[in-house]
Write an enzyme that holds these catalytic residues in place. Structure first.
Site: not given
Ligand code: MN
Length: 711
Positions: A48, A72, A76-77, A139, A259
Site C-alpha cells: 500500500h 503515511h 496510525e497503524d 492514499d 454521443d
Molecule cells: Mn493509507
C-alpha cells in the site's frame, strides 16, 4: 507490484538531482513499521505505501511528499511516533505525515449541509501545505482500487465519501486522470447495476466505435494538412461516470455511439487553437450555442481549451476540444504541472500560479455556499473567522477566532469544561486564557472536584461555554438559596409551632408557592433564601393575624431567646452568605443576619449602625459555627511613640499569635507619635483579644483600637 526502485526511477525522470537515499531509508523504515501486517486482500501491507508513493511520482511530486507517501500509515497503524519520524527524516516530512494522519481522522459527513464544511477543512489543510492533500488523494486512489476486499457497507461509505469529496478535490486541483478514476470506481460500488449496463454496452460497440474514430481523425487530419497545421488528434469514449451523468441529466442515448465520444486536437500555440477551430467550423457545420472559449476564460481549475460541437459526416453530433500542449498538460496533471525542480528541490511550491490555484479553489467554495458574509471574511483573510484545532485523538474542532482552551473543553463536553483546570497545547502547558491557533493540538487537564469560575466568562467566546458557565453559577447559587431559604423558614415556623414537613404534607406550602406565582416549593425556598420574600411574608399566608409580630423586638432579646435555633454561619464568603464590609464581624462578635434583596444573607455585628433595625422582617438570627480553617479580616489602629523597632515588635506579636497581616500603613506625626493601621486575618474573638492585650504591653504603645468599617 511496484518496487522501490521503480519509484526512484520515476522521480529521477522529472527530478534528476533528487535525494534518493532518503527514499531507500523511508522504504526500509516503512517495511519495518508494517512488518507482519497484511491488508484485507491478504497482501503484505507494505504494498500500500509503495503504491501511494508511486502515484505521487505520477503527480511529479517532490521527495518529501513521496517519502511521506511511504510513511503515511506508520503513525496510525504501527508503534512509530512523530518524534521518531522527525528524528530520522526531519521536521518537514514529520509534519507532512502528521498532516496526512490528521486529515484521515477528520470526520467527513456526506450530507449536503456539511459538505461545505468538509471542503473548508480540506482547504485548511491545503492552505498549510497542499502536499498533505495530494498524499491523501494518492492514499485514497489506492484504497479505491482495493475496495473489493471490504464489507459492502464500508464500500458504500468510502465510495460515497470519495465521489462527494475526494473526486471534486482532484478535479479542483486539475488532476483529471485521478478525478475520473475516483469517480468511476466509486460509481461501480454505488450504482453497480447501472455501472454494469453502461460498461457492457461500451465494450460491445468498441470495434464499431474505433472504426468511426479513425474515420473522423482521418477527415480532420486531411483538412488541417491543407492549411499546414500540425496537430495531434485523438478520440476516445467518455468515462463511464460521465456517461451516466449525461444519461441522467441530459437526454443522452447510450445506444448512439457518437454521443459518447470526444475528440481532442492538440496544437502548438494559442494562435493555432483558433486556426484549428476556424478550419473545423469551415468544413463542418457548428451547432449554435455549443461553442465555449475556455482559453479566454479559463475554468476555476485553470483548465483551458476551446470546446465546440459540429455536425459530422453522418449527420451526427461531434464534440471537439482544441488546446495547446501546455494546456493539455495542465488539463491532465493540474496543479502538478506547475512543479519545477532545481537542484533536487521543488522551488516554486509557493509561486504565484500555485497560489492562484488555491485562490480559485476558495472562490469555488464561495460558489458552493451562497453567503455574502462568508465571502467578505474570505476577502480579508483565509479562515480569519475560525480556528481549527485538534483533539488528542486527532479529531478536528472548529472554534471562533479568539477561542481559548476553556471554549475547546466546553465544545467537547460540558463536564470537561466544568472540571477543566489547565491545558496543554502542542504538548506544552498554557494558561487557560491562551488564544488557540489553527492546527493546535489541545489537551485538557481536569480535576474531578474543580468548579467553573465566574472569571471564565471573560476568557470564553463561544456561546456554548458562556451558557454552560452561567448555568452552572445559577444552579450553584440556587442550591445555596434553597438551603438558606429552607432554614430561614423552618426557624420562623418553629416560633409558630409549625414545620416545613407538616406544611408539605398538608399541601399548604404548595398552595403558598402558587400564591406567590411560584411553580414549586423549591422555588419558594429559593426566593426566601435569595431575599425576595421574608419568612414572615410566607408565614403570613397561614398564621392568624393575632400571631403576627406587631412590635419591634430588640436584637439583644432575640439573641437571648433564640441562640440555639440560630442559623449557623459557615465560614464561607459564598454567594449567599457574606460578611458586611461595614463592620467586619468575627467569631465571638454578637451578630445577626440581614437579608438584602437579591444579595442573600449578610452578616453584621449586633450593633452595626449601618443596619436599619426597623426592618425587622429582614433580620435573621444567626450564630457562629466555629471553623478553625477560616479567617476573618479585622482592622486595628495602633497609636504609640515613634520609636525604632516599634513596627517590628507589633508585627512579631501578630505573627506569634498566628494572625496574618493583610496590609499595614504607618504614619508619623511631628510630635514624635506614630499611628499604624493594620488589617489582619484572625480566626476568632479570643485570638483577637490576646493580640490586643499583647500589643498594649509593648513599650511605647498608647492605644490599640479595633476599627469598624472602612478607614
Ligand atoms: Mn493509507
Amino acid at each position: 507490484m511496484v518496487r522501490i526502485n521503480d519509484i526512484v526511477d520515476e522521480i529521477l525522470k522529472y527530478n534528476p538531482q533528487a535525494d534518493v537515499e532518503i527514499l531507500q531509508k523511508a522504504y526500509v523504515f516503512s517495511a519495518q513499521a508494517h512488518k507482519g501486517q497484511t491488508r484485507l486482500s491478504g497482501e503484505p501491507y507494505l504494498i500500500h505505501p509503495l503504491e501511494v508513493a508511486h502515484t505521487l511520482t505520477r503527480m511529479n511530486l517532490d521527495v518529501p511528499s513521496v517519502v511521506s507517501g511511504l510513511l503515511h500509515d506508520t503513525l496510525e497503524d504501527s508503534y512509530v511516533s512523530k518524534e521518531e519520524i522527525e528524528k530520522y527524516f526531519g521536521n518537514e516530512i514529520a509534519e507532512l505525515v502528521d498532516g496526512v494522519t490528521k486529515i484521515s481522522k477528520i470526520p467527513l459527513k456526506t450530507s449536503e449541509e456539511s459538505r461545505v464544511e468538509n471542503f473548508r477543512k480540506m482547504i485548511l489543510a491545503m492552505s498549510k501545505d497542499i502536499r498533505v492533500i495530494l498524499v491523501k488523494l494518492a492514499d485514497r486512489y489506492h484504497n479505491m482500487q482495493t475496495l473489493n476486499f471490504l464489507s459492502p457497507e464500508k464500500q458504500i461509505e468510502i465510495a460515497k465519501e470519495t465521489i462527494e469529496i475526494y473526486a471534486p478535490l482532484a478535479h479542483r486541483l486539475g488532476i483529471e486522470w485521478m478525478k475520473e478514476e475516483l469517480e468511476d470506481t466509486s460509481f461501480k460500488y454505488l450504482k453497480p447495476a447501472d455501472y454494469r449496463v453502461i460498461a457492457d454496452k461500451i465494450a460491445r460497440k468498441k470495434k464499431e466505435r474505433d472504426e468511426y474514430i479513425s474515420e473522423v481523425i482521418g477527415v480532420l487530419k486531411e483538412r488541417f494538412e491543407q492549411f499546414h497545421l500540425n496537430a495531434e488528434i485523438s478520440g476516445r469514449a467518455k468515462r463511464l461516470y460521465s456517461i451516466y451523468r449525461k444519461m441522467t441529466h441530459e437526454s443522452l442515448n447510450i445506444d448512439d455511439i457518437y454521443d459518447i465520444i470526444a475528440f481532442r486536437v492538440v496544437v502548438n500555440s494559442i494562435k493555432e487553437c483558433y486556426e484549428a477551430l476556424g478550419i473545423v467550423h469551415a468544413f463542418f457545420k457548428p451547432i449554435p450555442g455549443k461553442f465555449s472559449d475556455y482559453i479566454a476564460l479559463p475554468k476555476a481549475n485553470m483548465y483551458q481549451s476551446l470546446h465546440t460541437k459540429i455536425i459530422g459526416p453522418y449527420g451526427e453530433k461531434i464534440e471537439i476540444q482544441i488546446r495547446t500542449h501546455e494546456m493539455h498538460k495542465i488539463a491532465e496533471e493540474g496543479i502538478a504541472a506547475h512543479w519545477k525542480y532545481k537542484e533536487g528541490k521543488m522551488f516554486d511550491a509557493k509561486e504565484d500560479k500555485i497560489f492562484a490555484w488555491l485562490r480559485r479553489i476558495i472562490e469555488w467554495q464561495q460558489e458552493l455556499k451562497d453567503n455574502k458574509e462568508f465571502m467578505e471574511v474570505f476577502k480579508i483573510d483565509l479562515f480569519s473567522d475560525e480556528v481549527y484545532v485538534f483533539t488528542p485523538k486527532g479529531d478536528v474542532r472548529d472554534l471562533p477566532k479568539g477561542a481559548t482552551p476553556i471554549d475547546f473543553a466546553y465544545a467537547i463536553h460540558s463536564e470537561l469544561g466544568h472540571r477543566c483546570v489547565g491545558a496543554k497545547v502542542n504538548g506544552k502547558l498554557v494558561p487557560l486564557r491562551y488564544i488557540l491557533k489553527s492546527g493546535d493540538s489541545v489537551e485538557i487537564l481536569t480535576n474531578p472536584t474543580h468548579k467553573p469560575s465566574k472569571d471564565w466568562l471573560n476568557s470564553v467566546v463561544t456561546s456554548k461555554a458562556k451558557t454552560k458557565i452561567r448555568q452552572w453559577i445559577k444552579t450553584e447559587q440556587r442550591e445555596q438559596s434553597i438551603e438558606l431559604g429552607r432554614a430561614l423558614l423552618d426557624k420562623e415556623m418553629a416560633k409558630h409551632d409549625k414545620s416545613i414537613a407538616k406544611l408539605l404534607k398538608s399541601g399548604e406550602l404548595q398552595a403558598i408557592s402558587k400564591d406567590f406565582s411560584l411553580e414549586t416549593v423549591e422555588d419558594l425556598f429559593a426566593s426566601v433564601g435569595y431575599g425576595l420574600y421574608t419568612p414572615l411574608q410566607v408565614l403570613g399566608k397561614i398564621i392568624p393575624e393575632s400571631e403576627k409580630p406587631s412590635k419591634l423586638k430588640t436584637l439583644i432579646s432575640s439573641f437571648k431567646k433564640g441562640r440555639d435555633s440560630a442559623i449557623k454561619v459557615q465560614g464561607i464568603d459564598g454567594l449567599v452568605v457574606r460578611f458586611a464590609k461595614c463592620c467586619n464581624p468575627i467569631p465571638g462578635d454578637k451578630i445577626f443576619g440581614f437579608i438584602t434583596r437579591g444579595r442573600g444573607l449578610t452578616i453584621h455585628v449586633a450593633d452595626c449602625p449601618n443596619v436599619h433595625t426597623y426592618d425587622e422582617q429582614r433580620q435573621v438570627e444567626v450564630s457562629w459555627q466555629t471553623n478553625k480553617d477560616f479567617t476573618y479580616p479585622v482592622r486595628l489602629k495602633i497609636v504609640g511613640s515613634d520609636r525604632k523597632g516599634l513596627l517590628s515588635d507589633i508585627s512579631s506579636i501578630m505573627a506569634s499569635n498566628k494572625a496574618n497581616i493583610i496590609s499595614a500603613q504607618a504614619m508619623t506625626y511631628p510630635d514624635r507619635s506614630a499611628a499604624g493601621m493594620y488589617e489582619i486575618e484572625i480566626g476568632n474573638m479570643s485570638q483577637l483579644q490576646k493580640i490586643i492585650k499583647s500589643i498594649q504591653k509593648i513599650k511605647g504603645v498608647r492605644s490599640v483600637e479595633r476599627i469598624r468599617g472602612t478607614v
